[in-house]
Design a protein around this motif. Sequence first.
Motif, PDB file in Angstrom:
ATOM      1  N   TYR A  54       0.825  -1.201   0.000  1.00 14.67           N
ATOM      2  CA  TYR A  54       0.000   0.000   0.000  1.00 14.67           C
ATOM      3  C   TYR A  54       0.861   1.253   0.000  1.00 14.67           C
ATOM      4  O   TYR A  54       2.030   1.243   0.378  1.00 14.67           O
ATOM      5  N   VAL A  55       0.242   2.337  -0.472  1.00 13.84           N
ATOM      6  CA  VAL A  55       0.805   3.678  -0.346  1.00 13.84           C
ATOM      7  C   VAL A  55       0.198   4.296   0.905  1.00 13.84           C
ATOM      8  O   VAL A  55      -1.019   4.281   1.079  1.00 13.84           O
TER       9      VAL A  55
ATOM     10  N   LEU B 189      -3.105   8.078  -8.504  1.00 11.54           N
ATOM     11  CA  LEU B 189      -2.513   6.848  -7.982  1.00 11.54           C
ATOM     12  C   LEU B 189      -3.450   5.663  -8.206  1.00 11.54           C
ATOM     13  O   LEU B 189      -3.031   4.583  -8.643  1.00 11.54           O
TER      14      LEU B 189
ATOM     15  N   VAL C 196      -4.498   2.755  -1.366  1.00  7.57           N
ATOM     16  CA  VAL C 196      -4.043   3.965  -0.688  1.00  7.57           C
ATOM     17  C   VAL C 196      -4.620   3.961   0.723  1.00  7.57           C
ATOM     18  O   VAL C 196      -5.828   3.789   0.913  1.00  7.57           O
TER      19      VAL C 196
ATOM     20  N   ALA D 284       4.761  -0.093   4.612  1.00  3.85           N
ATOM     21  CA  ALA D 284       4.260   0.546   3.387  1.00  3.85           C
ATOM     22  C   ALA D 284       5.264   0.457   2.250  1.00  3.85           C
ATOM     23  O   ALA D 284       6.478   0.435   2.475  1.00  3.85           O
ATOM     24  N   ASN D 285       4.741   0.433   1.030  1.00 10.10           N
ATOM     25  CA  ASN D 285       5.602   0.492  -0.158  1.00 10.10           C
ATOM     26  C   ASN D 285       6.151   1.898  -0.368  1.00 10.10           C
ATOM     27  O   ASN D 285       7.266   2.084  -0.845  1.00 10.10           O
ATOM     28  N   LEU D 286       5.324   2.890  -0.039  1.00  9.26           N
ATOM     29  CA  LEU D 286       5.672   4.292  -0.257  1.00  9.26           C
ATOM     30  C   LEU D 286       4.974   5.134   0.790  1.00  9.26           C
ATOM     31  O   LEU D 286       3.808   4.892   1.114  1.00  9.26           O
TER      32      LEU D 286
ATOM     33  N   THR E 175      10.224   7.365   0.776  1.00  5.93           N
ATOM     34  CA  THR E 175       9.433   8.493   1.249  1.00  5.93           C
ATOM     35  C   THR E 175       9.554   9.696   0.325  1.00  5.93           C
ATOM     36  O   THR E 175      10.654  10.043  -0.119  1.00  5.93           O
TER      37      THR E 175
ATOM     38  N   ILE F 213       6.678  10.615  -7.797  1.00  8.77           N
ATOM     39  CA  ILE F 213       6.232   9.241  -7.539  1.00  8.77           C
ATOM     40  C   ILE F 213       6.570   8.354  -8.726  1.00  8.77           C
ATOM     41  O   ILE F 213       7.203   7.296  -8.580  1.00  8.77           O
TER      42      ILE F 213
ATOM     43  N   GLU G 224       9.546   5.471  -9.138  1.00  8.12           N
ATOM     44  CA  GLU G 224       9.289   4.073  -9.464  1.00  8.12           C
ATOM     45  C   GLU G 224      10.084   3.636 -10.683  1.00  8.12           C
ATOM     46  O   GLU G 224      10.418   2.472 -10.843  1.00  8.12           O
TER      47      GLU G 224
END
Length: 321
Positions: free
Chosen positions: A173-174, A205, A214, A254-256, A275, A316, A320
């Motif tokens: 999740y973000v 997103l 999210v 979290a992924n991000l 982050t 973002i 990635e």
Amino acid sequence: MRILALVPGGIGDQILFFPTLDDLKKSYPESQIDVIVEPRSKGAYRVCKSVQDVLAYDFKDANSLADWGNLLGIMRDREYEAVISLGQRWTVGLLLWLTGIPQRVGYAGNGAIFLTNPIPLKTEQYAAQMYHDLLPGMDIVTPFPGLSINVPKADIDWAEAEQQRLGVSESGYVLIHGGSSELAQIKGIDKIYPTNYWQEIITELQQKQPNLPVVVVKGPEDGTWVNEITRFCPDVKVVMPGDIGKLAAIIAAANLMLCTDSAPMHLAVAVGTYTIALFGPTNPEKLLPKSDRVIGVKSPTGKMSDISPQEVLNKIWGGEG
């Protein structure tokens, strides 16, 4: 050896001071380290294992002579052998001198006359490194180790259960922390990113990464902000950590992490989550380490509202790629 640290400031300041406390404990493993912090910051020490006792004192309040006397009495009664202070006011230096603590370490400045070991203050660097510069005053010379915290297992277990509840344990999740700090607003510090901009970021997103949920963090002051986000973006999931340990655990998974300049940003740095942090009037060079896992997006004008959603989205997708 009994050591005292005076650490005024918010939770973020405490987290930035953890590397100093950790290296102090490593160098003097048999020592007892206590801290005196503002009441609002006591919760930070849930994720710091180097400190034994956390005492509260409101450094910024209009303290009476009786308040100063009580604090002085506490410090004398505990018979500390050394003290490290981040406070630079001469009154703090005078207080430390009155305690009779033999070794008094702090920054050279107004109160340096009361210190035994004044250290040059180098403000043009990462704040955690600046705090770490105090250690030579304790006869410790060691490289700055970076931020780290110790998240209790119970908080990690809570975060895993929350991921199951939200249905994000498999997908990742973000995580978004809006940073709607009431204290910052009272002080007139512009750290609030417009809600409609967050909504625009979330919408893109969800369109580009429909399988990556999210999640937004809801703290005690975030009710209105979260309600506005979820009304416009109903698929957003909400998590409510009860303390800093649980917040750190949910950030770590979290992924991000998307956030503003805030205490959760420092937690994200400490746990190593990728982050992207937004900065208005503050300087990311002083509040973020040099790392390929952390990106600071600075407003060109100092106003948070002048960071466009597209600029954040570019970071973002660029991150990635």
